[in-house]
Write a protein that holds these residues in place. Structure first.
Motif, PDB file in Angstrom:
ATOM      1  N   VAL A   5      -4.518   5.021  12.549  1.00 36.11           N
ATOM      2  CA  VAL A   5      -5.929   4.965  12.954  1.00 36.11           C
ATOM      3  C   VAL A   5      -6.318   3.552  13.365  1.00 36.11           C
ATOM      4  N   ALA A   6      -5.850   2.565  12.602  1.00 34.20           N
ATOM      5  CA  ALA A   6      -6.178   1.175  12.917  1.00 34.20           C
ATOM      6  C   ALA A   6      -5.680   0.795  14.308  1.00 34.20           C
ATOM      7  N   LYS A   7      -4.470   1.181  14.627  1.00 36.96           N
ATOM      8  CA  LYS A   7      -3.893   0.868  15.940  1.00 36.96           C
ATOM      9  C   LYS A   7      -4.700   1.513  17.058  1.00 36.96           C
ATOM     10  N   GLU A   8      -5.101   2.762  16.845  1.00 40.87           N
ATOM     11  CA  GLU A   8      -5.872   3.478  17.869  1.00 40.87           C
ATOM     12  C   GLU A   8      -7.207   2.795  18.161  1.00 40.87           C
ATOM     13  N   HIS A   9      -7.732   2.078  17.159  1.00 41.56           N
ATOM     14  CA  HIS A   9      -9.041   1.446  17.326  1.00 41.56           C
ATOM     15  C   HIS A   9      -8.954  -0.068  17.502  1.00 41.56           C
ATOM     16  N   GLY A  10      -7.744  -0.581  17.711  1.00 43.09           N
ATOM     17  CA  GLY A  10      -7.601  -1.995  18.001  1.00 43.09           C
ATOM     18  C   GLY A  10      -7.616  -2.922  16.802  1.00 43.09           C
ATOM     19  N   TYR A  11      -7.302  -2.391  15.614  1.00 42.45           N
ATOM     20  CA  TYR A  11      -7.282  -3.224  14.416  1.00 42.45           C
ATOM     21  C   TYR A  11      -5.847  -3.467  13.947  1.00 42.45           C
ATOM     22  N   ILE A  12      -5.671  -4.562  13.230  1.00 39.88           N
ATOM     23  CA  ILE A  12      -4.385  -4.915  12.627  1.00 39.88           C
ATOM     24  C   ILE A  12      -4.520  -4.788  11.111  1.00 39.88           C
ATOM     25  N   VAL A  13      -3.508  -4.210  10.460  1.00 43.03           N
ATOM     26  CA  VAL A  13      -3.556  -3.960   9.020  1.00 43.03           C
ATOM     27  C   VAL A  13      -2.830  -5.057   8.252  1.00 43.03           C
ATOM     28  N   MET A  14      -3.485  -5.556   7.218  1.00 42.52           N
ATOM     29  CA  MET A  14      -2.897  -6.552   6.321  1.00 42.52           C
ATOM     30  C   MET A  14      -2.817  -5.929   4.923  1.00 42.52           C
ATOM     31  N   VAL A  15      -1.592  -5.777   4.396  1.00 40.62           N
ATOM     32  CA  VAL A  15      -1.384  -5.077   3.123  1.00 40.62           C
ATOM     33  C   VAL A  15      -1.167  -6.052   1.980  1.00 40.62           C
ATOM     34  N   ALA A  27      -1.138  12.700   1.471  1.00 45.31           N
ATOM     35  CA  ALA A  27      -1.171  11.232   1.474  1.00 45.31           C
ATOM     36  C   ALA A  27      -1.501  10.652   2.850  1.00 45.31           C
ATOM     37  N   PHE A  28      -0.814  11.134   3.880  1.00 41.77           N
ATOM     38  CA  PHE A  28      -1.044  10.618   5.230  1.00 41.77           C
ATOM     39  C   PHE A  28      -2.493  10.848   5.650  1.00 41.77           C
ATOM     40  N   ASP A  29      -3.008  12.035   5.380  1.00 43.14           N
ATOM     41  CA  ASP A  29      -4.378  12.360   5.773  1.00 43.14           C
ATOM     42  C   ASP A  29      -5.398  11.544   4.987  1.00 43.14           C
ATOM     43  N   ILE A  30      -5.080  11.228   3.724  1.00 45.92           N
ATOM     44  CA  ILE A  30      -5.970  10.364   2.944  1.00 45.92           C
ATOM     45  C   ILE A  30      -6.097   9.013   3.646  1.00 45.92           C
ATOM     46  N   GLY A  31      -4.964   8.467   4.092  1.00 43.56           N
ATOM     47  CA  GLY A  31      -4.990   7.206   4.818  1.00 43.56           C
ATOM     48  C   GLY A  31      -5.780   7.300   6.105  1.00 43.56           C
ATOM     49  N   VAL A  32      -5.574   8.393   6.832  1.00 43.40           N
ATOM     50  CA  VAL A  32      -6.292   8.605   8.094  1.00 43.40           C
ATOM     51  C   VAL A  32      -7.795   8.664   7.856  1.00 43.40           C
ATOM     52  N   GLN A  33      -8.212   9.504   6.910  1.00 43.85           N
ATOM     53  CA  GLN A  33      -9.644   9.696   6.654  1.00 43.85           C
ATOM     54  C   GLN A  33     -10.295   8.425   6.118  1.00 43.85           C
ATOM     55  N   ALA A  34      -9.581   7.704   5.251  1.00 44.69           N
ATOM     56  CA  ALA A  34     -10.133   6.470   4.698  1.00 44.69           C
ATOM     57  C   ALA A  34     -10.304   5.415   5.797  1.00 44.69           C
ATOM     58  N   ALA A  35      -9.300   5.301   6.669  1.00 46.78           N
ATOM     59  CA  ALA A  35      -9.374   4.314   7.758  1.00 46.78           C
ATOM     60  C   ALA A  35     -10.491   4.665   8.738  1.00 46.78           C
ATOM     61  N   LYS A  36     -10.617   5.939   9.068  1.00 40.75           N
ATOM     62  CA  LYS A  36     -11.679   6.363   9.984  1.00 40.75           C
ATOM     63  C   LYS A  36     -13.056   6.023   9.419  1.00 40.75           C
ATOM     64  N   ARG A  37     -13.225   6.282   8.125  1.00 36.69           N
ATOM     65  CA  ARG A  37     -14.519   6.000   7.517  1.00 36.69           C
ATOM     66  C   ARG A  37     -14.802   4.498   7.499  1.00 36.69           C
ATOM     67  N   LEU A  38     -13.789   3.704   7.156  1.00 38.87           N
ATOM     68  CA  LEU A  38     -13.982   2.261   7.116  1.00 38.87           C
ATOM     69  C   LEU A  38     -14.364   1.723   8.490  1.00 38.87           C
ATOM     70  N   ILE A  39     -13.673   2.165   9.516  1.00 34.50           N
ATOM     71  CA  ILE A  39     -13.969   1.694  10.868  1.00 34.50           C
ATOM     72  C   ILE A  39     -15.372   2.118  11.297  1.00 34.50           C
ATOM     73  N   LEU A  63      -0.391   4.469   3.892  1.00 31.84           N
ATOM     74  CA  LEU A  63      -0.407   3.303   4.784  1.00 31.84           C
ATOM     75  C   LEU A  63      -0.054   3.691   6.219  1.00 31.84           C
ATOM     76  N   SER A  64       0.842   4.661   6.361  1.00 33.70           N
ATOM     77  CA  SER A  64       1.181   5.128   7.710  1.00 33.70           C
ATOM     78  C   SER A  64      -0.041   5.732   8.390  1.00 33.70           C
ATOM     79  N   GLY A  65      -0.820   6.495   7.638  1.00 27.61           N
ATOM     80  CA  GLY A  65      -2.046   7.065   8.186  1.00 27.61           C
ATOM     81  C   GLY A  65      -3.064   6.000   8.538  1.00 27.61           C
ATOM     82  N   ILE A  66      -3.195   5.010   7.673  1.00 25.42           N
ATOM     83  CA  ILE A  66      -4.119   3.892   7.926  1.00 25.42           C
ATOM     84  C   ILE A  66      -3.706   3.131   9.174  1.00 25.42           C
ATOM     85  N   GLN A  67      -2.407   2.846   9.276  1.00 26.72           N
ATOM     86  CA  GLN A  67      -1.894   2.097  10.422  1.00 26.72           C
ATOM     87  C   GLN A  67      -2.129   2.834  11.733  1.00 26.72           C
TER      88      GLN A  67
END
Length: 339
Positions: free
Chosen positions: A88-98, A298-310, A82-86
């Protein structure tokens, strides 16, 4: 009441795509300063900011990313992801809802449907242990909500996934136990409904087979309730006439429960029984003895998943973009519990 203007209106007036307008309004780094100025000037002229909620509803798009995970309280892995997701999301202007499924299929369905109905921009999902049907995910995709699976995937639907090499990690730690001279290695698996359980089990079995060991006699206990079943599984192991001299658990949290039970029965680790887990949870360095494990990025999984989703959210041609199946490497951590 005056007209409620949308991203579409801004795009038409500036002769640019809606996705470019959306990125400009979120201060996305891929958009030039000049374009951002034009978009913000036009948004101001159209009073777009005043009507931003209506605009989001009209365009069926928000700056929210939904994340559905099995649990977070006892899972350092998901906290790190989640830290990785957050990030990437912040860098691209998105807000995360868990949201948490609590390992329940029906709750996962409810959470995904609620996120889709809330018109999130996209959804990241780590499947529950009960999930064996994917209509709710297909429905989200059919409603033009991009979905990416992370950590726990499936080959039952066409979808982007970011996973770790569970098979290789399990193979390597089992091979480590074999190289250390352990002759009778047991495996505590998770529910076989989970792809990670299947892959770690196969890695365990193939390592035994490649070492010339009998897989027919391999002692495997399936823990459907994960750590909750670990205590009972350990009691069964200790009741065997021929006890295993090593145990490989499919998760660190299970391994911690096994270690606790072994100690309470006067069994020394690794002198009597060696013990290994899977995940790389920091707690494995704190317990006595320190546990050998397979570290997941774990952190990189979140990063890569968020990047792909965006990427799937912001593309103008999702069909041409297609889907990806990304596998990240694990890292074997050898510690006191197996040496």
């Amino acid at each position: 009441m005056g007209k409620v203007y949308t991203i579409h209106d801004i795009a038409i007036r500036l002769n640019i795509s809606k996705s470019t307008v959306s990125r400009a309004l979120r201060n996305h780094p891929d958009v030039s300063k000049e374009t951002k100025m034009l978009v913000h000037d036009m948004a101001s002229k159209l009073n777009y900011q005043k009507n931003i909620l209506a605009s989001n509803l009209a365009s069926k798009n928000t700056n929210l990313i939904g994340v559905v995970i099995p649990e977070i309280a006892r899972q350092h892995f998901f906290a790190q992801a989640l830290s990785g997701i957050q990030k990437v999301a912040k860098e691209h202007g998105y807000i995360v809802m868990v949201c948490q499924s609590n390992e329940e299929f029906l709750e996962e369905i409810n959470q995904v449907n609620a996120l889709v109905n809330s018109r999130v921009a996209g959804i990241l999902i780590s499947l529950s242990k009960e999930t064996n049907d994917y209509k709710h995910i297909q429905n989200a995709q059919d409603r033009q909500t991009p979905v990416v699976l992370f950590d726990r995937g499936t080959d039952k639907i066409e979808i982007s996934q970011v996973l770790v090499d569970d098979y290789k990690g399990a193979y390597e730690i089992t091979n480590h136990l074999i190289q250390q001279g352990y002759k009778n290695i047991a495996h505590l698996s998770g529910p076989m409904s989970l792809s990670i359980s299947q892959k770690r089990y196969k890695g365990f079995m193939d390592a035994l087979k490649d070492a010339g060991r009998s897989t027919t006699d391999a002692y495997v206990l399936q823990c459907d309730n994960l750590s909750l079943d670990a205590k009972e599984a350990t009691e069964r192991i200790l009741g065997l006439k021929k006890r295993p001299d090593a145990i490989f658990c499919m998760s660190d949290y299970m391994a911690i429960q096994v270690l606790k039970e072994l100690k309470s029965n006067g069994v020394k680790v690794p002198e009597d029984i060696a013990l290994a887990g899977f995940a790389g949870d920091p707690i494995t360095e704190i317990v006595e003895p320190q546990l050998s494990t397979v570290e997941q990025p774990a952190f990189d999984i979140g990063v890569q998943a968020a990047k792909r989703l965006i990427m799937e959210i912001e593309t103008d041609d999702r069909e041409t973009l297609g889907f990806i199946h990304k596998i990240l490497n694990t890292n074997l951590l050898v510690r006191e519990s197996t040496t």
